[in-house]
Design a protein around this motif. Structure first.
Motif, short mmCIF file in Angstrom:
data_model
loop_
_atom_site.label_atom_id
_atom_site.label_comp_id
_atom_site.label_asym_id
_atom_site.label_seq_id
_atom_site.Cartn_x
_atom_site.Cartn_y
_atom_site.Cartn_z
N ILE B 73 3.54 4.28 -2.95
CA ILE B 73 4.07 3.31 -1.99
C ILE B 73 3.26 2.02 -2.09
N THR B 74 3.96 0.89 -2.16
CA THR B 74 3.28 -0.39 -2.06
C THR B 74 4.06 -1.26 -1.07
N TYR B 75 3.69 -2.51 -0.93
CA TYR B 75 4.33 -3.34 0.09
C TYR B 75 4.33 -4.80 -0.33
N THR B 82 0.89 -0.44 11.97
CA THR B 82 -0.15 0.55 11.69
C THR B 82 0.37 1.98 11.76
N SER B 83 1.27 2.23 12.73
CA SER B 83 1.76 3.60 12.90
C SER B 83 2.54 4.06 11.66
N ALA B 84 3.27 3.15 11.05
CA ALA B 84 4.02 3.51 9.84
C ALA B 84 3.06 3.86 8.70
N LEU B 85 2.00 3.07 8.57
CA LEU B 85 1.02 3.34 7.51
C LEU B 85 0.26 4.64 7.77
N ASP B 86 -0.05 4.89 9.06
CA ASP B 86 -0.75 6.13 9.41
C ASP B 86 0.03 7.34 8.92
N LEU B 87 1.34 7.30 9.09
CA LEU B 87 2.18 8.41 8.65
C LEU B 87 2.31 8.43 7.13
N LEU B 88 2.66 7.29 6.55
CA LEU B 88 2.95 7.25 5.11
C LEU B 88 1.76 7.68 4.26
N GLU B 89 0.56 7.28 4.67
CA GLU B 89 -0.58 7.58 3.81
C GLU B 89 -0.97 9.06 3.82
N THR B 90 -0.41 9.81 4.75
CA THR B 90 -0.63 11.26 4.71
C THR B 90 0.34 11.93 3.73
N LEU B 91 1.36 11.16 3.31
CA LEU B 91 2.43 11.76 2.49
C LEU B 91 2.37 11.35 1.02
N LYS B 92 2.03 10.10 0.76
CA LYS B 92 2.00 9.60 -0.62
C LYS B 92 0.91 8.53 -0.73
N PRO B 93 0.39 8.30 -1.96
CA PRO B 93 -0.60 7.23 -2.09
C PRO B 93 0.00 5.89 -1.68
#
Lengths: 355, 355
Positions: B73-75, B82-93
């Motif tokens: 994932i990049t952006y 922040t909440s979106a990143l908190d979730l995403l970083e537990t799932l994929k780099p």
């Protein structure tokens, strides 16, 4: 730009291979949307397009919906079924037009057309059966090459006849399809010109590139090509002559043999051409954008080249070299996103830039 | 390329604007598929991507499905909730990582971080209310500029304070948001460095470009910038220092003021940057492909430049100039496919190539 499509308009592209893919990216760069018509799923062009109609070329309903979704129609290959074009051209402008397709879909028609224009082509004769093949050989001499009149590409549908003994097998290889026998041309190298003609009749050509084939497939194109100033000018002028004669709109590839007696036209392709991929890294406006500009009625780019380039096709297992190629300086990778690597399949290309 | 993503893998991109669009095209060129996460419909990036998740950043279900569809994932923008990143970083780099976002999402944190590294920045002070603003003005002097600490871009959320009389209005403009007061820097011109750091820690920088802004929006970037050899080397070295300190992976834009006393860091952006668009027509590997190479764990391009370029942004009504720009030689158009033209909206850019 009276007849120019506004940005935001939709370009329809028949065919979803790598050429359609790179056309789609170029169209997006000019602010157009794109719609791909391609029977296959997960096709390279669909990865970078707004819409993908996955349907057969015989599906009239899908063709009608496709036409209704787009403002102009172009194509990435010349062998589109006639019935599809008959329908589409009643609904939306199809560019390049039918005359270019009529001429280039049939090798015999093409050779005759070019010869009638006064251009040099290889000696040729029509072949329908063993008897006409014998007469053709008498006319062109041996060695010669027997080709189906239609639907050949990348060396498919071709058989070499070195001696009379090869004749029966060559004829069998045609599987009963109408064919053309072409005599050999004693050439030193092959070059190609990527030319473009706009809706307003203006013409612009890229610098000729020098092509090397292996097993009937293009391997490398090097720009600039080994040509004298006179040959370079001849190459560009005859390309312009063909474009004008066909009242052509779009990009065309013209393959030429370089011989001591001058340039001999090998074949023409009414579309963007593998030997023009170098323009992506050597020109401000590449062949794909040039084609989109033409079919959209926009002004053509001038074709100016700001770098020397060597283009190398990545075919089949060449994909194993991608990690090494990615680490090479001055090397632009262009991969086509094809899921399966097969021998002889074009998977991508690299452009090596030499300032 | 041990940790390298194979071609055919899918790159997830948060944000569907023009930067996401050009990242998507670059990813396709390397054979990757792309998946855009963007709340808006018909967004520029979706035109050239495989998939578009149209959902809010608060939609956890959509975020989970997005993460499951991609390999990394990049952006395209730094203000991702922040909440979106908190979730995403537990799932994929997620690359670049959180540290770069933490630092750059808040102007006060950013300035403090850079100053702590020993880099020159404008004098600054935190502002929460009228009292702290008065103390800040005493520290930085006037004129100064008051900015919200978070969520500003293209001059939004900023107010100039020329004299003490401007203070109440400037504070009101912040609408109660935490702010930072920045003293003026007496600079001759602004340059920026587009730097990249790979997954293996290697660093490559493009040549610095010289930026001209109008109304708080970048208008042109000219490469090469007016810099001495020493300044050029300083600019690149300090960029590398920032990239290494952040353990950064991807492309970063670093804006610098050129002063008689040396380079002053204005701001950093943890993403591809408007002032790096010139690389599309000046380099074999542009900033978008460089970013994709980094986040995919591929080797970086070397950043070599083969042409001089002037990039000009097309903003709002500049779109009326497209027909004339399309007819200009040596000029590459890059339009973003936005449906509506609005004042101040970035609609596209042109790169004028000077060999």
């Amino acid at each position: 730009m009276t007849d120019a499509l506004p940005t935001g308009a939709t370009i329809g592209i028949l065919g979803g291979g790598q050429l359609g893919r790179m056309l789609s990216v170029a169209a997006a760069r000019l602010g157009f949307k794109t719609c791909i018509f391609e029977p296959g799923g997960d096709c390279p062009a669909s990865h970078v397009a707004n819409y993908h109609f996955q349907a057969a070329y015989e599906d009239e309903d899908a063709l009608r919906k496709f036409a209704a979704s787009v403002d102009v129609i172009t194509y990435e290959f010349e062998n589109i079924p006639t019935s599809a074009l008959d329908l589409l051209e009643t609904l939306k402008p199809v560019r390049p037009g039918r005359e270019a397709l009529r001429v280039s879909q049939d090798r015999l028609t093409e050779k005759t057309y070019l010869a009638d224009m006064g251009l040099s082509v290889a000696p040729f004769a029509a072949v329908a059966d063993a008897q006409s093949l014998e007469a053709a050989i008498a006319a062109t001499g041996l060695p010669a090459i027997l080709k189906t009149r239609r639907f050949g590409y990348d060396g498919k549908g071709q058989a070499r006849i070195m001696t009379a003994e090869d004749t029966p097998q060559a004829l069998a290889d045609m599987q009963g399809a109408p064919a053309i026998l072409e005599g050999f041309v004693d050439f030193s190298h092959e070059v190609s010109v990527i030319g473009a003609r706009g809706l307003d009749g203006s013409v612009a050509c890229f610098d000729p590139g020098e092509n090397v084939h292996r097993d009937g497939i293009l391997r490398t194109t090097t720009v600039p090509a080994r040509l004298s100033a006179a040959q370079r000018s001849d190459a560009v002028l005859l390309t312009a002559q063909i474009l004008n004669r066909l009242d052509y709109v779009g990009v065309m590839g013209v393959e030429l043999f370089v011989t001591p007696q001058g340039l001999v036209v090998n074949e023409i392709a009414p579309r963007v051409h593998n030997s023009g991929h170098w323009t992506q890294n050597g020109c401000t406006v590449d062949q794909f954008e040039q084609h989109i500009r033409a079919v959209a009625g926009w002004p053509l780019g001038d074709g100016a080249r700001h770098a020397d380039v060597v283009m190398e096709n990545l075919i089949g297992d060449d994909m194993d070299r991608v990690p090494a190629l990615a680490a090479e300086p001055h090397t632009a990778l262009h991969l086509y996103g094809k899921a399966d690597t097969k021998p002889g399949r074009k998977m991508g290309h690299v452009n090596r830039v030499v300032r």
